[in-house]
Design an enzyme around this catalytic site. Structure first.
Site, PDB file in Angstrom:
ATOM      1  CG  MET A  30      22.408 -18.008 -24.437  1.00 39.34           C
ATOM      2  SD  MET A  30      23.177 -18.935 -23.114  1.00 39.34           S
ATOM      3  CE  MET A  30      23.669 -17.631 -22.018  1.00 39.34           C
ATOM      4  CG  HIS A  37      20.591  -9.733 -27.104  1.00 40.66           C
ATOM      5  ND1 HIS A  37      20.079  -9.530 -25.834  1.00 40.66           N
ATOM      6  CD2 HIS A  37      21.485 -10.749 -26.977  1.00 40.66           C
ATOM      7  CE1 HIS A  37      20.623 -10.389 -24.995  1.00 40.66           C
ATOM      8  NE2 HIS A  37      21.491 -11.128 -25.649  1.00 40.66           N
ATOM      9  CB  SER A 187      24.338  -8.258 -18.850  1.00 46.82           C
ATOM     10  OG  SER A 187      24.189  -9.609 -18.438  1.00 46.82           O
ATOM     11  NE  ARG A 189      24.659 -14.768 -15.774  1.00 47.70           N
ATOM     12  CZ  ARG A 189      25.163 -15.351 -16.860  1.00 47.70           C
ATOM     13  NH1 ARG A 189      25.599 -14.613 -17.850  1.00 47.70           N
ATOM     14  NH2 ARG A 189      25.226 -16.664 -16.946  1.00 47.70           N
TER      15      ARG A 189
HETATM   16  P1  AMP Z   1      23.833 -13.837 -24.853  1.00 47.09           P
HETATM   17  O1  AMP Z   1      22.368 -13.833 -25.087  1.00 47.09           O
HETATM   18  O2  AMP Z   1      24.237 -13.252 -23.546  1.00 47.09           O
HETATM   19  O3  AMP Z   1      24.479 -15.170 -25.136  1.00 47.09           O
HETATM   20  O4  AMP Z   1      24.440 -12.848 -25.928  1.00 47.09           O
HETATM   21  C1  AMP Z   1      24.203 -13.028 -27.301  1.00 47.09           C
HETATM   22  C2  AMP Z   1      25.095 -12.101 -28.059  1.00 47.09           C
HETATM   23  O5  AMP Z   1      24.805 -10.757 -27.681  1.00 47.09           O
HETATM   24  C3  AMP Z   1      26.586 -12.323 -27.758  1.00 47.09           C
HETATM   25  O6  AMP Z   1      27.319 -12.196 -28.964  1.00 47.09           O
HETATM   26  C4  AMP Z   1      26.897 -11.209 -26.795  1.00 47.09           C
HETATM   27  O7  AMP Z   1      28.246 -10.813 -26.822  1.00 47.09           O
HETATM   28  C5  AMP Z   1      26.007 -10.100 -27.330  1.00 47.09           C
HETATM   29  N1  AMP Z   1      25.760  -9.089 -26.296  1.00 47.09           N
HETATM   30  C6  AMP Z   1      25.311  -9.298 -25.041  1.00 47.09           C
HETATM   31  N2  AMP Z   1      25.278  -8.132 -24.359  1.00 47.09           N
HETATM   32  C7  AMP Z   1      25.742  -7.178 -25.202  1.00 47.09           C
HETATM   33  C8  AMP Z   1      25.955  -5.770 -25.098  1.00 47.09           C
HETATM   34  N3  AMP Z   1      25.712  -5.110 -23.971  1.00 47.09           N
HETATM   35  N4  AMP Z   1      26.447  -5.121 -26.164  1.00 47.09           N
HETATM   36  C9  AMP Z   1      26.719  -5.785 -27.329  1.00 47.09           C
HETATM   37  N5  AMP Z   1      26.527  -7.100 -27.491  1.00 47.09           N
HETATM   38  C10 AMP Z   1      26.053  -7.796 -26.442  1.00 47.09           C
END
Ligand code: AMP
Length: 291
Positions: A30, A37, A187, A189
Site C-alpha cells: 500500500m 517492503h 510499519s 503507520r
Molecule cells: P502494506 O504496505 O502494509 O500492505 O504491506 C505490504 C507487504 O509488506 C505485506 O506483505 C506486509 O506484511 C509487508 N510488510 C510490512 N511491514 C513489514 C515489515 N516490518 N517486515 C516485513 N514485511 C513487512
C-alpha cells in the site's frame, strides 16, 4: 523500472513476458515504503526472473474511514526506492481501475475461523477486502510467486487459504519481519507516531519476546496474556488483543503441548496509531533488525 497505471497495457506486457516463460514475483503493497517492503522486493528479485510491485491503498480493506484517509501516501519517495532494489514493474492503479463499475460481483470466500479472530474480529470486513484485492491482482498479474511479510501473519494465512480455494498455482513466500534496532516492527503507520508514543512502542516487541520465553517455560497462555496486557498498559500502551494461538488455525491455545506450533499476536494502540506485531514460536528464521 516500468510504471503502469492502467490494466490493459500491463496485461499486454505480461502476456509477452509469460510467452518467454519468465517467472514473475509479485509484491503487493500500500506504499509509504520502508525497509520491510524493500526486503520483500529483494527476495522476489533474487527468487524470480521478473519482479512486479503494486502500490494500491485498497479502500475495501479499511473498516475505518479515518484510517483510510490518514494512511500515508508518498509515491514520489516510493518510486526511486523501488527502482533502486531491482523492481522491474511498478503497478500503481487508481481505485476506478481496480474496481470499475462493470466488474462482476466479488466472490465471498470461506476462510473458516481464520478471518474471524484477532484482526478479523476488530476490523470487520478487513479480510474480505484483502481477499477481494488479492484475487483481482492475481487475475491480472498471474504471478508465479507472491511475497508477503510475517508482520501481517494472519493476512499470510488468509491469503494462503485463498490460493488453495482458487486452486491458484502461486507459491506464497513469507519473509521475516524487519525491525528497527530497538525492536519496533517497521510499519508505514510508524511515521504517524507522536515522539512520546514512538518511545513507548518498543515495549510491544519486548513484551512479545518475554511472552515467548514464558510460554516456552511452561506458563499458561491465559496467565501470559494477562501479564502482557498489564505490562503494555503500564508502559502507556493499550492492547486491543494479545493472543497466543495455534500458528496454523489461529485458535486460542489453552496450553502449549509438543504438538502445538504457536504464534503470539498483538494489536496495540500507541496514542491514536494502531500497531500490530507477532512472534512465531517455531520460526526457522529469526526476526531481522534493520542494518
Ligand atoms: P502494506 O504496505 O502494509 O500492505 O504491506 C505490504 C507487504 O509488506 C505485506 O506483505 C506486509 O506484511 C509487508 N510488510 C510490512 N511491514 C513489514 C515489515 N516490518 N517486515 C516485513 N514485511 C513487512
Amino acid at each position: 523500472m516500468l510504471l503502469f497505471k492502467k490494466i490493459d497495457p500491463l496485461l499486454n506486457y505480461l502476456t509477452a513476458l509469460r510467452a518467454q516463460h519468465r517467472a514473475i514475483g509479485f509484491v503487493p503493497t500500500m506504499g509509504a515504503l520502508h525497509e520491510g517492503h524493500l526486503k520483500l522486493i529483494r527476495q522476489a528479485a533474487s527468487d524470480c526472473d521478473f519482479t512486479l510491485c503494486s502500490i494500491f491503498v485498497n479502500p475495501t480493506q479499511f473498516n475505518d474511514a479515518k484510517d483510510l484517509e490518514k494512511y500515508p501516501r508518498t509515491p514520489a519517495k516510493d518510486i526511486p526506492m523501488l527502482a533502486s532494489v531491482g523492481t522491474d514493474i511498478l503497478f500503481m492503479p487508481g481505485v476506478n481501475e481496480v474496481y470499475p463499475t462493470n466488474l462482476p460481483e466479488s466472490t465471498n470466500f470461506n476462510f473458516g475461523s481464520l478471518d474471524k479472530v484477532m484482526e478479523g474480529a476488530f476490523r470487520p470486513g478487513h479480510f474480505a477486502g484483502v481477499a477481494q484485492v488479492i484475487k483481482r491482482f492475481l487475475d491480472i498479474i498471474q504471478p508465479d510467486r507472491i511475497f508477503m511479510g510475517q508482520k501481517d501473519y494472519q493476512q499470510v494465512l488468509v491469503v494462503k487459504a485463498l490460493l488453495r480455494q482458487l486452486h491458484a498455482p502461486v507459491q506464497l513466500v513469507m519473509c521475516p519481519t524487519v525491525r528497527e534496532a530497538d525492536g519496533l516492527a517497521l510499519s508505514s503507520r510508524n511515521v504517524r507516531l507522536q515522539p512520546e508514543d514512538r518511545k513507548k512502542a518498543p515495549v510491544i516487541y519486548q513484551t512479545l519476546e518475554k511472552a515467548k520465553i514464558l510460554l516456552k517455560n511452561g506458563h499458561a497462555p491465559s496467565d501470559i496474556q494477562q501479564w502482557a496486557v498489564q505490562t503494555l498498559h503500564e508502559a502507556g500502551l493499550r492492547a486491543e488483543y494479545f493472543q497466543i494461538a495455534d500458528s496454523e488455525t489461529l485458535q486460542v491455545l489453552t496450553r502449549l503441548s509438543d504438538a502445538n506450533k504457536a504464534v503470539i499476536c498483538t494489536a496495540v494502540w500507541a496514542g491514536d496509531v494502531r500497531l500490530i506485531d507477532n512472534l512465531v514460536l517455531d520460526e526457522n528464521e529469526p526476526d531481522t533488525p534493520v542494518e
